[in-house]
Each structure stands twice: as C-alpha cells, then as structure tokens.
Design a protein around this motif. Structure first.
Motif, PDB file in Angstrom:
ATOM      1  N   ASP A   1      26.877  33.644-103.062  1.00 40.27           N
ATOM      2  CA  ASP A   1      26.900  33.089-101.711  1.00 40.27           C
ATOM      3  C   ASP A   1      28.279  32.589-101.321  1.00 40.27           C
ATOM      4  O   ASP A   1      28.600  32.479-100.135  1.00 40.27           O
ATOM      5  N   LEU A   2      29.101  32.234-102.300  1.00 47.86           N
ATOM      6  CA  LEU A   2      30.440  31.733-102.004  1.00 47.86           C
ATOM      7  C   LEU A   2      31.517  32.797-102.106  1.00 47.86           C
ATOM      8  O   LEU A   2      32.572  32.670-101.493  1.00 47.86           O
ATOM      9  N   LEU A   3      31.279  33.832-102.877  1.00 48.19           N
ATOM     10  CA  LEU A   3      32.326  34.828-103.124  1.00 48.19           C
ATOM     11  C   LEU A   3      31.962  36.209-102.593  1.00 48.19           C
ATOM     12  O   LEU A   3      32.609  36.714-101.671  1.00 48.19           O
ATOM     13  N   VAL A   4      30.923  36.820-103.116  1.00 48.57           N
ATOM     14  CA  VAL A   4      30.629  38.226-102.814  1.00 48.57           C
ATOM     15  C   VAL A   4      30.109  38.408-101.393  1.00 48.57           C
ATOM     16  O   VAL A   4      30.643  39.220-100.628  1.00 48.57           O
ATOM     17  N   TYR A   5      29.078  37.655-101.003  1.00 49.15           N
ATOM     18  CA  TYR A   5      28.446  37.864 -99.707  1.00 49.15           C
ATOM     19  C   TYR A   5      29.367  37.574 -98.521  1.00 49.15           C
ATOM     20  O   TYR A   5      29.446  38.382 -97.593  1.00 49.15           O
ATOM     21  N   PRO A   6      30.067  36.423 -98.497  1.00 48.66           N
ATOM     22  CA  PRO A   6      30.947  36.166 -97.347  1.00 48.66           C
ATOM     23  C   PRO A   6      32.062  37.195 -97.206  1.00 48.66           C
ATOM     24  O   PRO A   6      32.386  37.614 -96.094  1.00 48.66           O
ATOM     25  N   LEU A   7      32.659  37.608 -98.321  1.00 47.41           N
ATOM     26  CA  LEU A   7      33.741  38.586 -98.256  1.00 47.41           C
ATOM     27  C   LEU A   7      33.221  39.932 -97.760  1.00 47.41           C
ATOM     28  O   LEU A   7      33.858  40.591 -96.926  1.00 47.41           O
ATOM     29  N   PHE A   8      32.059  40.327 -98.276  1.00 48.23           N
ATOM     30  CA  PHE A   8      31.454  41.583 -97.823  1.00 48.23           C
ATOM     31  C   PHE A   8      31.174  41.529 -96.326  1.00 48.23           C
ATOM     32  O   PHE A   8      31.484  42.476 -95.587  1.00 48.23           O
ATOM     33  N   HIS A   9      30.617  40.420 -95.860  1.00 47.24           N
ATOM     34  CA  HIS A   9      30.287  40.283 -94.436  1.00 47.24           C
ATOM     35  C   HIS A   9      31.540  40.311 -93.567  1.00 47.24           C
ATOM     36  O   HIS A   9      31.558  40.968 -92.522  1.00 47.24           O
TER      37      HIS A   9
END
Length: 487
Positions: free
Chosen positions: A305-313
């Motif tokens: 939730d702090l690294l992968v998802y925000p960057l992908f979005h």
C-alpha cells in the motif's frame, strides 16, 4: 472558389490503409481458430469487407498517383481512424456476447485511441479472439495508424509523409526526424516491437500464461489499459506483475525517438535530456504525495500500500494507461485530485500516452517565469528553451493556444454532461479520462458502474472526445475552418 484538394489521392491512400487493416484482421481470426472459437467468422467477414473496400478504392484510383500535400494529409489522418473503426466493429457485433452498434463503435475507438474505457462488463465471457482484438487495436493505435502506413508504404517516403506524421504524432516537435520519413517510422516501430517482446517475456515468466502476457503487454506498451480479466491486473495478485507493468508503462511514456537515439548513442543521451528528468521528477513527486496522503489519513497499510500500489497507480495515470487497482477509489479526495492532475499532465511527446504532455507544460512554466522577469526587467529579452533548444515565439504561442483550447473543451464538455444529471466530479473525471485517452473510471464509470451504463448520447460524445484527444485537437478542428477547403 474551387477546392484544390485531390479526392482521388485521398481515396487511394485510405484504400491502401484499409487493405492493411484487412490483413491485420486475419491475426485475431487465427487466434479464434487456434482456440476453436466460432468468432473467426466475424473476423473473416470483416477482413473480406475491408479487402473489397480497399480493392475497389485501388481500382477506382489506379491511374491517380498517391501524391498528397498538407491538407490531404490532415483529411486522411482524421478520416482513417473512423474508417478503421467501421470495419473493426464487425467482430464485436457478431460475437457470442455481441455489442450493439453504439457500444461497438465506442469499444473500437477506445482501443485505437488507447483510451481503454470499455463497454464490456464481463470481459472473461468473451472469446480469446475478441479479447486479442481489443488488445491488438490498442497496439495498432499506440504509435498511430499513419506511422504504421509510413513504415510499409515506401511511396510516401517524402515531405507529404512528414506532414501526415506531424498531423498524427503527439507532441510539439519531433527532433532528428530523418528526411526519409520511412526510416524514422521503421526505427520507432523497431523500438516499439522490441519493448513488446521484452514485456511479453517478462510477464510470461511470472504468473501469466502466454495469451494474457501478450494482451497485457499490448495494453501496457500502447498505454491503453484493456485487460483480459474482470479484476484487471489485480487478478494475478502479484507484485511482480505490477512492478513489471509499472516499468513498461514508464518506458512507454517516453519519447520513442529519444529511446532509439539512446540505444544508438549511449545512456548519456537520455540522462542529459531535460524532458526525461522532468517526467521522472513528476512521477516521483506524485508517488511521494500519494503515499504521504495515506500516512496523513492515519491509514496503516502494508508495504504494498505504501510502495507498489501508489507507484503503479501514478505511472498508470500519468502515462494515460488506465490500469486500475482495486480499492483505489477509497484512497481519499487527494488521490482523486492528484489522479485528475496526472491525467491532464500526460507523459512525454512522441510517446503512446495522451494528455497535455510534460514538454508543453515545461514550455508554459518557462514562459510564465520569463513574463514575471519581464515585469521587473522590461528591457531584457528572454527566450524559452526546451531541452537546450530555443523555441521561437510562434511555437510558444501555439502551445499556449493548445493548452487553452484543451482546458476549454474540458470545461464545456463537463458542463454538457452534467445536464444529464451526473455530478460535477463524475462528469469532469470521465471527460478528462477520455480526452486524455486514459480510460480510468470513477464514480458512475468506476467501482459504482461502468462506461456501459452511460446513455447512448454520452457514449457518442465521449467517442468523439477520444478521437479529438488522440489527434490533439488541431488535426480535427482544422477541418471545421471554411478556408481549409478553398484553394
């Protein structure tokens, strides 16, 4: 006053492009045959229809040279996207889960313009052939129909080809375009194809099968966003998939000519490019802001939730790919605000992304700073630079006009859609999503519903908006000027 436009030259070029489409339609037909699906008949019928239409056009203009000038180029560039759509809808209308005419047109235009907004609510009920065709239309439209034609038709390897390339390609300037435009087209398509192969292999190594890997790659490389799963890329629940697609989308958001020059001249070519550095900074800052908003809201997420998802979005939004993450609508008002800004921003010119583009925003920024300086020092002369090159006043004025017109169209269309009872936020989001060829949904077009829930009149309006956004306003709007049609 009589028009000097040469209709037969236009018909001849369009006819040859339709013949190319007939060949392209055979690819998903073969996919249907491999999987034993009856939809092959729809693709065969569409290919035959396109072949007959192209053959008739060729026979009708057999004694007319395919010589075109700037105005013919604008007409061809605008019309061919509509013509491709008309033949591309046939398989959708004849599938086992058929779409009506309006929805089929929206689906194909969404694919060709790499928007990724869909009329299909149950993707997994579709055949492999239909899913492949959806993804393939994005890949075809990613770099542009005209650019593909320039690569395969040597007779357009001249000034007329460059004018058509400029009419279709996204951006301000196209540095280092070879005088023989076909060489540029082949070079760009070479980079595009290599990125496609690399992405497919990387995804195939992970949890995806070959078919899903190829279709997700078509969507990512073309920054389109169509998926083969109802849950989107979240179906695989894999950080590896998200990280790989994030990298592919980021590269697809770069200028492909710049990537080609980097491959020839070395990595220094890209790291000294101010546009690349600005795009990277925008992406990193947006990611940090989105991650920070989660902390500020006292959410206690895990590392994804702090690294992968925000960057992908962030990368998905700024490159106009439109891949979505489940639960993104619950990230709060700031995430929605940031997403709209990223959709408006877009990535680099000469990429497959939509939006205003980083390059234009850099020019506007420098021009604004110069105007502030002139207020304090009116006797001095200031010049706007982009990646070390000085821009003349006419280019700056054109960019200012484009951004002004772009935002004006968004404001007007948002107001129009609210007349049907949709909220301001839903209306603004769907307009920004379509004109920026993004495809992300929110509210009525997101988790609460889909683009398929919209009334037909809004679907037709948004279809036109996707086309206008893909060709960046001027190419279409110039056709509305009466003097364009005069000698």
């Amino acid at each position: 006053m009589a028009s000097s436009i040469k209709p037969k030259s236009i018909i001849r070029v369009i006819g040859r492009l339709v013949l190319i489409e007939a060949l392209l339609l055979l690819v998903p037909m073969v996919v249907c045959l491999i999987y034993g699906e009856s939809e092959w008949r729809g693709f065969a019928l569409s290919a035959v229809a396109a072949g007959i239409a192209g053959g008739v056009a060729e026979a009708f203009t057999v004694r007319s040279p395919a010589t075109i000038h700037a105005r013919e180029g604008f007409i061809i560039t605008s019309v061919i996207w509509i013509v491709f759509t008309l033949f591309g809808i046939i398989p959708f209308m004849l599938s086992r889960q058929p779409l009506n005419f309006t929805d089929a047109v929206f689906e194909v235009i969404s694919g060709l313009t790499t928007t990724g907004a869909s009329m299909i609510t149950d993707v997994e009920a579709q055949s492999h052939g239909i899913l492949f065709w959806r993804a393939f239309t994005q890949w075809i439209g990613g770099l542009g129909i005209i650019l593909f034609m320039l690569a395969v038709l040597p007779q357009l390897n001249k000034a007329s080809g460059i004018s058509m390339f400029q009419a279709e390609a996204t951006g301000i300037t196209h540095d280092k375009i070879h005088p023989r435009i076909r060489q540029t087209a082949l070079s760009v398509w070479g980079v595009y194809s290599l990125l496609t192969v690399i992405s497919t292999v990387l995804l195939w190594i992970g949890p995806m099968n070959l078919f899903d890997s190829l279709c997700q790659t078509f969507a990512a490389v073309a920054t389109g966003g169509f998926s083969t799963r109802n849950a989107g890329v979240g179906y695989w629940q894999s950080d590896y998939v998200l990280i790989t697609l994030t990298a592919v989308m980021f590269v697809a958001g770069l200028n492909f000519i710049m990537i080609y020059n980097t491959a020839r001249k070395g990595i220094r070519e890209i790291f000294t490019n101010s546009i690349f550095k600005t795009f990277t900074c925008v992406t990193i800052i947006a990611y940090m802001l989105l991650a920070a908003s989660a902390v500020i809201r006292h959410v206690h997420p895990d590392i994804d939730d702090l690294l992968v998802y925000p960057l992908f979005h962030v990368v998905s939004a700024v490159t106009s790919t439109g891949f979505s993450i489940n639960g993104a609508e619950g990230w709060g008002s700031f995430a929605l605000f940031l997403t709209i800004l990223l959709m408006l921003c877009g990535a680099c010119t000469g990429s497959t992304s939509g939006g205003i583009k980083i390059d234009r925003l850099m020019v506007l920024r420098d021009n604004a700073v110069n105007e502030i300086r002139k207020t304090a020092f009116p006797q001095r002369t200031y010049v706007v630079h982009l990646n070390g090159n000085a821009l003349d006043h006419s280019m700056v004025a054109r960019i200012t006009a484009f951004v002004t017109l772009y935002l004006t169209v968004i404001i007007i269309l948002t107001g129009v859609i609210t007349m049907w009872g949709y909220s301001m936020t839903d209306s603004l989001f769907m307009v920004c999503s379509c004109i920026g060829c993004n495809g992300l949904g929110y509210g009525i077009t997101g988790a609460e519903g889909s683009f398929a829930a919209l009334p037909d009149v809004i679907k037709w309006l948004l279809s036109a908006v996707m086309l206008i956004g893909r060709l960046e306003l001027f190419t279409f709007l110039v056709l509305l000027i009466p003097s364009f049609w005069k000698r």
